[in-house]
Enzyme design. Sequence first.
Site, PDB file in Angstrom:
ATOM      1  N   ASP A  67      -2.495   3.228  42.058  1.00 24.04           N
ATOM      2  CA  ASP A  67      -2.012   3.337  40.680  1.00 24.04           C
ATOM      3  C   ASP A  67      -0.583   2.792  40.643  1.00 24.04           C
ATOM      4  O   ASP A  67       0.343   3.414  41.189  1.00 24.04           O
ATOM      5  CB  ASP A  67      -2.053   4.801  40.240  1.00 24.04           C
ATOM      6  CG  ASP A  67      -1.516   4.993  38.830  1.00 24.04           C
ATOM      7  OD1 ASP A  67      -0.995   4.021  38.237  1.00 24.04           O
ATOM      8  OD2 ASP A  67      -1.602   6.133  38.330  1.00 24.04           O
ATOM      9  N   ILE A  68      -0.428   1.639  40.018  1.00 25.42           N
ATOM     10  CA  ILE A  68       0.883   0.968  40.066  1.00 25.42           C
ATOM     11  C   ILE A  68       1.949   1.688  39.247  1.00 25.42           C
ATOM     12  O   ILE A  68       3.122   1.301  39.289  1.00 25.42           O
ATOM     13  CB  ILE A  68       0.790  -0.514  39.614  1.00 25.42           C
ATOM     14  CG1 ILE A  68       0.405  -0.629  38.132  1.00 25.42           C
ATOM     15  CG2 ILE A  68      -0.151  -1.296  40.520  1.00 25.42           C
ATOM     16  CD1 ILE A  68       0.639  -2.026  37.547  1.00 25.42           C
TER      17      ILE A  68
ATOM     18  N   THR B  23       1.160 -12.956  29.131  1.00 31.17           N
ATOM     19  CA  THR B  23       0.256 -13.340  28.042  1.00 31.17           C
ATOM     20  C   THR B  23       0.927 -14.209  26.984  1.00 31.17           C
ATOM     21  O   THR B  23       2.134 -14.122  26.762  1.00 31.17           O
ATOM     22  CB  THR B  23      -0.270 -12.045  27.373  1.00 31.17           C
ATOM     23  OG1 THR B  23      -0.990 -12.381  26.200  1.00 31.17           O
ATOM     24  CG2 THR B  23       0.863 -11.114  26.983  1.00 31.17           C
TER      25      THR B  23
ATOM     26  N   TYR C  36       0.762  -4.442  22.541  1.00 31.98           N
ATOM     27  CA  TYR C  36       0.396  -5.042  23.830  1.00 31.98           C
ATOM     28  C   TYR C  36       1.409  -6.126  24.213  1.00 31.98           C
ATOM     29  O   TYR C  36       1.920  -6.154  25.334  1.00 31.98           O
ATOM     30  CB  TYR C  36      -1.017  -5.622  23.728  1.00 31.98           C
ATOM     31  CG  TYR C  36      -1.440  -6.508  24.876  1.00 31.98           C
ATOM     32  CD1 TYR C  36      -1.754  -5.980  26.117  1.00 31.98           C
ATOM     33  CD2 TYR C  36      -1.538  -7.892  24.702  1.00 31.98           C
ATOM     34  CE1 TYR C  36      -2.157  -6.803  27.165  1.00 31.98           C
ATOM     35  CE2 TYR C  36      -1.943  -8.715  25.741  1.00 31.98           C
ATOM     36  CZ  TYR C  36      -2.248  -8.171  26.963  1.00 31.98           C
ATOM     37  OH  TYR C  36      -2.641  -8.988  28.001  1.00 31.98           O
TER      38      TYR C  36
ATOM     39  N   LYS D 140       3.939  -6.218  27.447  1.00 34.81           N
ATOM     40  CA  LYS D 140       3.847  -7.296  28.433  1.00 34.81           C
ATOM     41  C   LYS D 140       5.183  -8.028  28.556  1.00 34.81           C
ATOM     42  O   LYS D 140       5.588  -8.411  29.658  1.00 34.81           O
ATOM     43  CB  LYS D 140       2.723  -8.273  28.057  1.00 34.81           C
ATOM     44  CG  LYS D 140       1.320  -7.702  28.167  1.00 34.81           C
ATOM     45  CD  LYS D 140       0.897  -7.360  29.593  1.00 34.81           C
ATOM     46  CE  LYS D 140       0.690  -8.577  30.451  1.00 34.81           C
ATOM     47  NZ  LYS D 140       0.177  -8.194  31.817  1.00 34.81           N
TER      48      LYS D 140
HETATM   49  N1  NAP Z   1      -8.019 -10.836  29.277  1.00 35.63           N
HETATM   50  C1  NAP Z   1      -7.297 -11.690  28.563  1.00 35.63           C
HETATM   51  O1  NAP Z   1      -7.774 -12.312  27.613  1.00 35.63           O
HETATM   52  C2  NAP Z   1      -5.855 -11.943  28.924  1.00 35.63           C
HETATM   53  C3  NAP Z   1      -5.099 -12.803  28.114  1.00 35.63           C
HETATM   54  C4  NAP Z   1      -3.760 -13.041  28.449  1.00 35.63           C
HETATM   55  C5  NAP Z   1      -3.216 -12.436  29.569  1.00 35.63           C
HETATM   56  N2  NAP Z   1      -3.966 -11.595  30.315  1.00 35.63           N
HETATM   57  C6  NAP Z   1      -3.357 -10.949  31.482  1.00 35.63           C
HETATM   58  O2  NAP Z   1      -4.049 -11.370  32.644  1.00 35.63           O
HETATM   59  C7  NAP Z   1      -4.024 -10.330  33.615  1.00 35.63           C
HETATM   60  C8  NAP Z   1      -5.430 -10.065  34.106  1.00 35.63           C
HETATM   61  O3  NAP Z   1      -6.241  -9.715  32.978  1.00 35.63           O
HETATM   62  P1  NAP Z   1      -7.768  -9.308  33.134  1.00 35.63           P
HETATM   63  O4  NAP Z   1      -8.507  -9.922  32.000  1.00 35.63           O
HETATM   64  O5  NAP Z   1      -8.207  -9.537  34.544  1.00 35.63           O
HETATM   65  O6  NAP Z   1      -7.653  -7.729  32.849  1.00 35.63           O
HETATM   66  P2  NAP Z   1      -8.740  -6.598  33.054  1.00 35.63           P
HETATM   67  O7  NAP Z   1     -10.072  -7.192  33.321  1.00 35.63           O
HETATM   68  O8  NAP Z   1      -8.550  -5.634  31.921  1.00 35.63           O
HETATM   69  O9  NAP Z   1      -8.257  -5.910  34.418  1.00 35.63           O
HETATM   70  C9  NAP Z   1      -7.111  -5.106  34.484  1.00 35.63           C
HETATM   71  C10 NAP Z   1      -7.356  -4.093  35.589  1.00 35.63           C
HETATM   72  O10 NAP Z   1      -6.191  -3.279  35.725  1.00 35.63           O
HETATM   73  C11 NAP Z   1      -6.628  -1.954  35.987  1.00 35.63           C
HETATM   74  N3  NAP Z   1      -5.586  -0.974  35.738  1.00 35.63           N
HETATM   75  C12 NAP Z   1      -5.273  -0.348  34.570  1.00 35.63           C
HETATM   76  N4  NAP Z   1      -4.277   0.535  34.775  1.00 35.63           N
HETATM   77  C13 NAP Z   1      -3.941   0.458  36.090  1.00 35.63           C
HETATM   78  C14 NAP Z   1      -3.001   1.116  36.911  1.00 35.63           C
HETATM   79  N5  NAP Z   1      -2.173   2.064  36.422  1.00 35.63           N
HETATM   80  N6  NAP Z   1      -2.923   0.785  38.225  1.00 35.63           N
HETATM   81  C15 NAP Z   1      -3.761  -0.134  38.751  1.00 35.63           C
HETATM   82  N7  NAP Z   1      -4.694  -0.790  38.023  1.00 35.63           N
HETATM   83  C16 NAP Z   1      -4.775  -0.505  36.704  1.00 35.63           C
HETATM   84  C17 NAP Z   1      -7.818  -1.804  35.065  1.00 35.63           C
HETATM   85  O11 NAP Z   1      -8.605  -0.697  35.444  1.00 35.63           O
HETATM   86  P3  NAP Z   1      -9.469   0.089  34.339  1.00 35.63           P
HETATM   87  O12 NAP Z   1     -10.387  -0.925  33.737  1.00 35.63           O
HETATM   88  O13 NAP Z   1     -10.146   1.128  35.148  1.00 35.63           O
HETATM   89  O14 NAP Z   1      -8.485   0.623  33.352  1.00 35.63           O
HETATM   90  C18 NAP Z   1      -8.525  -3.142  35.259  1.00 35.63           C
HETATM   91  O15 NAP Z   1      -9.417  -3.090  36.355  1.00 35.63           O
HETATM   92  C19 NAP Z   1      -3.334  -9.152  32.932  1.00 35.63           C
HETATM   93  O16 NAP Z   1      -1.968  -9.144  33.284  1.00 35.63           O
HETATM   94  C20 NAP Z   1      -3.468  -9.452  31.458  1.00 35.63           C
HETATM   95  O17 NAP Z   1      -2.433  -8.838  30.699  1.00 35.63           O
HETATM   96  C21 NAP Z   1      -5.285 -11.352  30.043  1.00 35.63           C
END
Ligand code: NAP
Length: 283
Positions: free
Chosen positions: A37-38, A102, A126, A130
Amino acid sequence: MTRWLITGAGGQLATHAFEQLTDAGDNVVALDEHQFDITDADIVTATLAEHRPDVLLNAAAYTAVDAAEEHEDVASRVNELGPRLLAQALSSQGGRLLHVSTDYVFAGDATAPYEIDDPVDPQNAYGRTKLAGERAVRAALPDRSHVVRTAWVYGGPSANFVDTMLRLEQERDTVNVVTDEVGCPTYVADLATGLIALGRAGVPAGTLHFVNSGQASRFDFAREIFRLAGADPERVRPTDSSSFVTAAKRPAWSVLSSAAWVAAGLAKPRRWQDALADKLSRP
Ligand SMILES: NC(=O)c1ccc[n+]([C@@H]2O[C@H](COP(=O)([O-])OP(=O)(O)OC[C@H]3O[C@@H](n4cnc5c(N)ncnc54)[C@H](OP(=O)(O)O)[C@@H]3O)[C@@H](O)[C@H]2O)c1
């Protein structure tokens, strides 16, 4: 051999980055929220001391954009406090941080693609959390961190626009999708490949953008998903955000420029249509 540690295992980016590094024979560990947990300072210190990564890819985030409006404090812990703790720990023990951010840090009223140093002005909770995370990382680890902004990430396993459209294609005759939200659809496998290349290269610390090339409205994106899935794209009907109200306001036009990425000597991302076709051709 470079030691990699990935946070947020089970999320889209962490899953694909872990797979690619494993396939390449790298030394990589990916930990999920329950293992790492970060937002817990003691756990951050202990976990980084145990694994001593050369490169830490922070793929953990609170990504529920609408829920963040009501739970900004929770989003802030994951998106600001967590990255700060990671950067502070690395600053004392060594290692580099790849932190992902993001397009939602921008207001979305531009007319040309956003460059890395364009003014930021997030329009929702959000985006605010970020942006705060970006700033925390740069402040705590200025010489050994990269903040990489991306956008509209799909490819699973967690919730994403492509899977939603494929589900709706099965469930409904027609689907209304907004034309007045324009951005850069980005295949998570390409993002993972790009970040791994960045982690291996000697690129100076700083901010970069990585998105698939080109731009699309959500409507364009949905029609291409239907077309590639063998469905009639005309079943995707145009609407606008005034008739599609969400808790969080989205940037209307948040196209990111990858110019700094390419100038750093990294491979130019492929066109979003090619990446989407590749994704949808896979079983
Ligand atoms: N998805 C998009 O469209 C998008 C767009 C722009 C930027 N980004 C950025 O890209 C990066 C990767 O996104 P992604 O789509 O891979 O996100 P994701 O699929 O939502 O994965 C995020 C992971 O972080 C975990 N998490 C949440 N709280 C945590 C904590 N306290 N400690 C450790 N892990 C934790 C989540 O677990 P749970 O699911 O169990 O909560 C989930 O497995 C992120 O920085 C996101 O902000 C994403």
